[in-house]
Design a protein around this motif. Structure first.
Motif, short mmCIF file in Angstrom:
data_model
loop_
_atom_site.label_atom_id
_atom_site.label_comp_id
_atom_site.label_asym_id
_atom_site.label_seq_id
_atom_site.Cartn_x
_atom_site.Cartn_y
_atom_site.Cartn_z
N TYR A 28 56.89 62.01 2.72
CA TYR A 28 55.95 61.66 1.66
C TYR A 28 56.53 62.16 0.33
CZ TYR A 28 51.77 62.01 -1.31
OH TYR A 28 50.87 61.89 -2.35
N TYR A 29 56.30 61.42 -0.75
CA TYR A 29 56.65 61.93 -2.07
C TYR A 29 55.45 61.83 -3.00
CZ TYR A 29 57.59 56.96 -3.20
OH TYR A 29 57.50 55.60 -3.37
N GLY A 30 55.14 62.95 -3.67
CA GLY A 30 54.09 62.99 -4.67
C GLY A 30 54.67 62.80 -6.05
N ILE A 31 53.88 62.28 -6.99
CA ILE A 31 54.36 61.96 -8.34
C ILE A 31 53.35 62.47 -9.36
CG2 ILE A 31 55.21 60.13 -9.86
CD1 ILE A 31 55.17 58.29 -7.33
N TRP A 32 53.86 63.19 -10.37
CA TRP A 32 53.01 63.65 -11.47
C TRP A 32 53.66 63.29 -12.79
CZ3 TRP A 32 53.58 65.99 -6.87
CH2 TRP A 32 52.41 66.34 -6.18
N ALA A 92 54.12 63.60 -17.07
CA ALA A 92 54.42 64.75 -17.93
C ALA A 92 53.15 65.46 -18.41
CB ALA A 92 55.26 64.29 -19.11
N ASP A 93 52.02 64.75 -18.46
CA ASP A 93 50.78 65.40 -18.87
C ASP A 93 50.04 66.06 -17.71
OD1 ASP A 93 49.74 63.24 -17.46
OD2 ASP A 93 48.57 62.44 -19.14
N GLY A 94 50.66 66.09 -16.53
CA GLY A 94 50.07 66.71 -15.36
C GLY A 94 49.22 65.80 -14.50
N SER A 95 48.99 64.58 -14.95
CA SER A 95 48.17 63.64 -14.18
C SER A 95 48.96 63.04 -13.03
CB SER A 95 47.65 62.52 -15.09
OG SER A 95 48.73 61.75 -15.61
N PRO A 96 48.30 62.73 -11.91
CA PRO A 96 49.01 62.12 -10.78
C PRO A 96 49.32 60.65 -11.04
CG PRO A 96 46.67 62.31 -10.29
CD PRO A 96 46.88 62.99 -11.62
N SER A 97 50.38 60.16 -10.39
CA SER A 97 50.76 58.75 -10.49
C SER A 97 50.82 58.16 -9.08
CB SER A 97 52.13 58.61 -11.16
OG SER A 97 52.54 57.25 -11.20
N GLY A 98 50.54 56.86 -8.99
CA GLY A 98 50.52 56.23 -7.69
C GLY A 98 51.87 55.76 -7.20
N GLN A 99 52.78 55.45 -8.13
CA GLN A 99 54.07 54.92 -7.72
C GLN A 99 55.07 55.09 -8.86
OE1 GLN A 99 56.40 54.63 -5.73
NE2 GLN A 99 55.54 53.08 -4.37
N CYS A 100 56.36 55.12 -8.51
CA CYS A 100 57.43 55.23 -9.50
C CYS A 100 58.68 54.61 -8.90
CB CYS A 100 57.67 56.69 -9.87
SG CYS A 100 58.97 56.91 -11.10
N GLY A 101 59.07 53.45 -9.41
CA GLY A 101 60.19 52.73 -8.84
C GLY A 101 61.52 53.44 -9.01
N ASN A 102 61.79 53.96 -10.21
CA ASN A 102 63.02 54.72 -10.39
C ASN A 102 62.97 56.02 -9.59
OD1 ASN A 102 64.36 52.97 -12.28
ND2 ASN A 102 62.97 53.68 -13.87
N GLY A 103 61.79 56.60 -9.48
CA GLY A 103 61.64 57.84 -8.74
C GLY A 103 61.92 57.71 -7.26
N GLU A 149 56.53 57.38 2.34
CA GLU A 149 55.11 57.29 1.99
C GLU A 149 54.91 57.75 0.54
OE1 GLU A 149 50.74 58.95 3.48
OE2 GLU A 149 52.60 59.74 4.36
N SER A 150 54.40 56.85 -0.28
CA SER A 150 54.06 57.17 -1.66
C SER A 150 52.56 57.42 -1.75
CB SER A 150 54.44 56.00 -2.57
OG SER A 150 53.48 54.96 -2.46
N PRO A 151 52.06 57.91 -2.90
CA PRO A 151 50.61 58.05 -3.06
C PRO A 151 49.86 56.73 -2.93
CG PRO A 151 51.75 59.37 -4.69
CD PRO A 151 52.80 58.54 -4.01
N SER A 152 50.56 55.61 -3.15
CA SER A 152 49.92 54.30 -3.03
C SER A 152 50.15 53.65 -1.68
CB SER A 152 50.45 53.37 -4.13
OG SER A 152 50.05 53.82 -5.40
N GLY A 153 50.88 54.32 -0.78
CA GLY A 153 51.14 53.75 0.53
C GLY A 153 52.62 53.68 0.84
N PRO A 154 52.97 53.13 2.01
CA PRO A 154 54.36 53.12 2.45
C PRO A 154 55.24 52.17 1.63
CG PRO A 154 52.85 52.88 4.31
CD PRO A 154 52.05 52.68 3.06
#
Length: 280
Positions: free
Chosen positions: A61-65, A67-78, A101-106
């Motif tokens: 699983y990878y979580g994404i935040w 720069a302002d500390g808010s969560p993100s659902g997906q990041c293509g470059n990430g 597994e991303s925060p938005s799903g697999p």
């Protein structure tokens, strides 16, 4: 607290990668903002944790935040950087295809080289309620009032919400004013990544993206996917497009409705470090 990290980027979209395979994610929102500060911290567009999967069908699983500390659902470059990080950690071999597994799903990634990754970004979602976008009905284009102007946008979710505007010139000074206003527009209740896209040809686009929670970035992978998906829906581009952002170029493949969209591009390591910052 001490926190070991890896600094990476995907065509200039930069990340702090935190290894949480064997421990809980250790940071709160304030600490994430402190690390994001480019003067007193490390600096990043997004912070990414690499963790055990919640979904048993996925390897990690990878979580994404932001720069302002808010969560993100997906990041293509990430996610490309996640795959390259896993390869260097001995978890993924060149030629492997793995489900993450991303925060938005697999999502499915294929490692074609140590720093070259292809990602199955899923099927673009145009239904307004799922983006989300406040609209009476789904449409190819939406008229939206922004900063005293009426913009025609396309909107899509690539695991996170996007607004796409076709413009004659992505360097136009007015875009620097309009980008933040559209990103936080009331018709986009969760905010959106705003992409201003210039068509060079049916197989080539230029793009600049103002990301929710991070501002203007050198590259946005989901933004490149969103721009291609919207312009494909408008009949402006073919099934394979090179999308050039300020930081570099991505290849996007999409055969249209009902098909998954694929993104291919590089990932790069910058340095390893240890953050010694705040305890709040």
């Amino acid at each position: 607290m001490k926190l070991a990290f890896t600094k990476m980027h995907g065509i200039g979209n930069d990340f702090v990668m935190v290894d949480c395979r064997h421990r809980p994610f250790p940071l709160n929102e304030a600490q994430i903002r402190d690390i994001a500060d480019r003067h007193t911290g490390v600096g990043f567009d997004q912070l990414i944790s690499i963790e055990p999967p919640r979904d048993a069908s996925c390897a990690f699983y990878y979580g994404i935040w932001n720069a302002d500390g808010s969560p993100s659902g997906q990041c293509g470059n990430g996610v490309r950087c996640v795959a390259a990080w896993l390869h260097r950690a001995g978890e993924l071999a060149i030629g492997d295809t793995v489900r993450l597994e991303s925060p938005s799903g697999p999502v499915t990634v294929r490692l074609s080289g140590p720093l070259e990754v292809t990602v199955d970004m899923g099927v673009p979602v145009f239904e307004p309620s799922r983006i989300p976008l406040r609209a009476d009905a789904e449409a190819d284009r939406y008229a939206i009032e922004v900063g005293g102007e009426t913009l025609e946008i396309g909107s899509v979710s690539m695991g996170n919400p996007h607004a796409v505007v076709l413009v004659p010139d992505v360097q136009a000074p007015s875009l620097y004013r309009l980008g933040p206003l559209l990103t936080t527009h009331e018709r986009l209740p969760e905010g959106a990544n705003t992409g201003f896209v210039q068509k060079i040809g049916r197989g080539q686009l230029r793009l600049r993206v103002h990301e929710r929670g991070s501002g203007w970035t050198l590259a946005c992978g989901t933004g490149a996917c969103a721009a291609m998906a919207v312009l494909h829906r408008w009949g402006e581009v073919d099934d394979r497009v090179q999308v050039t952002l300020p930081g570099g170029t991505l290849t996007i493949d999409w055969a249209g409705p009902g098909h998954t969209l694929w993104m291919t591009g590089p990932a790069a390591f910058a340095f390893e470090g240890e953050w010694l910052g705040s305890a709040h």
